[in-house]
Write an enzyme that holds these catalytic residues in place. Structure first.
Site, PDB file in Angstrom:
ATOM      1  N   ILE A 104       0.943  -1.304  -0.026  1.00 25.27           N
ATOM      2  CA  ILE A 104       0.291  -0.187   0.060  1.00 25.27           C
ATOM      3  C   ILE A 104       1.329   1.549   0.099  1.00 25.27           C
ATOM      4  O   ILE A 104       0.435   2.343  -0.237  1.00 25.27           O
ATOM      5  CB  ILE A 104      -0.771   0.094   1.255  1.00 25.27           C
ATOM      6  CG1 ILE A 104      -0.093   0.769   2.697  1.00 25.27           C
ATOM      7  CG2 ILE A 104      -2.166  -0.952   0.834  1.00 25.27           C
ATOM      8  CD1 ILE A 104      -1.129   0.299   3.513  1.00 25.27           C
ATOM      9  N   LYS A 105       2.427   1.248   0.040  1.00 22.94           N
ATOM     10  CA  LYS A 105       3.258   2.414   0.371  1.00 22.94           C
ATOM     11  C   LYS A 105       2.796   3.465   1.228  1.00 22.94           C
ATOM     12  O   LYS A 105       2.595   4.758   0.696  1.00 22.94           O
ATOM     13  CB  LYS A 105       3.576   1.935  -1.373  1.00 22.94           C
ATOM     14  CG  LYS A 105       4.473   1.182  -1.450  1.00 22.94           C
ATOM     15  CD  LYS A 105       5.066   1.948  -3.377  1.00 22.94           C
ATOM     16  CE  LYS A 105       6.304  -0.041  -3.043  1.00 22.94           C
ATOM     17  NZ  LYS A 105       5.484  -0.905  -3.583  1.00 22.94           N
TER      18      LYS A 105
END
Lengths: 306, 306
Positions: A104-105
């Site tokens: 998901i960074k």
């Protein structure tokens, strides 16, 4: 959770994570057409097709890989319906015993980081009732905003026995734009690595820390240097295969104990059924093609790491 | 879209963006209890309450501010139901003519960045049918991974006439951990600023570029320096009020033309009804409290910028 991941890697002798990053063009005709028939040409159909596709693959790989890594962007692109498919994929993979790394960074200031942490690794409490949003075991996060944006993730990880992979050196061609800038005698990615090592000491598992690092397969010399800088840090290594990372370079990412890295392959596994090499498994056999591609990758890595 | 934002700022004489970052503790009792009555103690109730809360505020501020900035994490925390509220908030704000800045701080390698861009600024095409996931006008993005992770966002912005705010110097206390590292004679945030200026030249509006920068209100001297480095870049300035940013320092963030910055306030506006200063508007009057807080902030800024 890092202990469980390592146990599973040892047990299966498989330092592999399969990237569940579906695209419409990866879908076998049977899955795509059924979804269009049931739900029209809509994002709901795509969400359903992505989930059925992932489910088929999970059913055929869960006993030969320890972990999957769904890339949330591929789902978020299709809005709410896509995210429903993401959630169902995470839940289904967990039900089959896979360790789920939510790619998901995310990253934001303290109270906001806490919200992301709770949404992806923890739980919300609503007047005493608890619910989990997206229930992954690890997530990837972006360090650019500094420690106070990492801390809320660490806190939730400690409470929930979950983990992180922090972006250190990414696999893309422009990763050097900022990551390779020189800070004194170090590259910026080395400075980030030193911090990741430090943060990891706050939350250690048995042999490795709960705070891992993303280190791209496409820069093996960097991998070697980062291995030295972060001895207790597990590496999540994207960029193998389609992006150019080669099996023979992967040794750099591992420690002497044979551990320390988990290599991601996405397209090479999930779109294997489109590869002439796996032609016998095309269309309905798509998931068997993925299984075979995993077994082939496992062999490649075994030979390269010997 | 940057031209529209500037026109609205001029027309309303209001360089303000209201952060729609709801928390349960910000909800007035009337909104919270109605949602619990209708949907139980569930994330669905929270999603409904967040949307009703935002809708009330939007109805009372859309004629005095040009823009709102929902922070997606506050919604994502509650999973799918939260994200439905985020989507409905974006759509409702747009229907009232507000410019919507999706505060999503995404960033990833090329094909993944493209998926985020399409999901938040563009549209997907499914066998000829088009759909929009989260339909914002601008989004915030993280530059750590370099140009090839920015380019897909730029491409979608050009096609769709939308814009970006790239994180340069953030408002949080640890923002200096990496952003303030010295690269040669420059701070890292200055190097990022130079790139943002360069990327912006690829996509110019009339006076300003479609590629804005996030520059925290809490570091006014840095704001001044970054104003010089990015003359054609619009600044999104978080950290005003609750985080410590003061009206008298805001002049640093503006150009001589009186333009160039839009100041965000979240808690100070949306939770105004909890502030003793606005006691006459408590509970059902919550949205009137927000309107009054906007008008007060507008006056503060006018005086400070005179």
């Amino acid at each position: 959770m890092i202990n469980l991941l390592i146990d599973k890697i040892k047990e299966q002798n498989s330092p592999i994570v399969v990237g569940l990053d579906p695209k419409v063009e990866f879908l076998p005709e049977c899955v795509r057409e059924k979804a269009f028939k049931d739900f029209g040409h809509s994002s709901k159909a795509i969400g359903e097709a992505f989930y059925e596709f992932n489910k088929g693959i999970i059913d055929h790989i869960y006993d030969v890989v320890p972990s999957v890594k769904p890339q949330i962007a591929m789902y978020e692109q299709y809005g709410i319906e896509g995210l429903i498919a993401y959630k169902k994929t995470v839940d289904y993979a967990k039900s089959k015993g896979l360790v789920v790394i939510g790619d998901i960074k995310r990253g934001d200031i303290a109270s906001t980081a806490e919200a992301y942490a709770v949404g992806h690794l923890g739980q919300v409490t609503i007047e005493g009732n608890t619910e989990r949003g997206f229930d992954s075991d690890f997530i990837t996060i972006n360090p650019y905003m500094g420690y106070d944006t990492i801390k809320p993730f660490l806190d939730v990880c400690k409470e929930e026995n979950r983990g992180l992979f922090v972006l250190v050196k990414t696999s893309n061609p422009s990763s050097g734009d900022f990551q390779d800038l020189k800070v004194g005698d170090d590259f910026l990615y080395e400075r980030v690595a030193m911090k990741v090592d430090e943060w990891g000491q706050e939350h250690m598992g048995q042999e490795y820390s709960y705070v891992g690092a993303v280190v791209g397969a496409t820069y093996p010399e960097v991998g070697k240097r980062l291995r030295e800088l972060m001895p207790k840090t597990y590496f999540l290594v994207p960029g193998y295969g389609a992006q150019g990372g080669k099996a023979e370079d992967m040794a750099h990412y591992f420690n002497k104990d044979g551990l320390g890295a988990i290599i991601n392959s996405s397209r090479g596994i999930i779109a294997a059924h489109k590869n002439p090499k796996y032609e016998q498994f095309k269309n309905e056999g798509f998931a068997m093609a993925s299984r075979q591609a995993v077994l082939d990758m496992k062999k490649e890595l075994e030979e390269a790491l010997r």
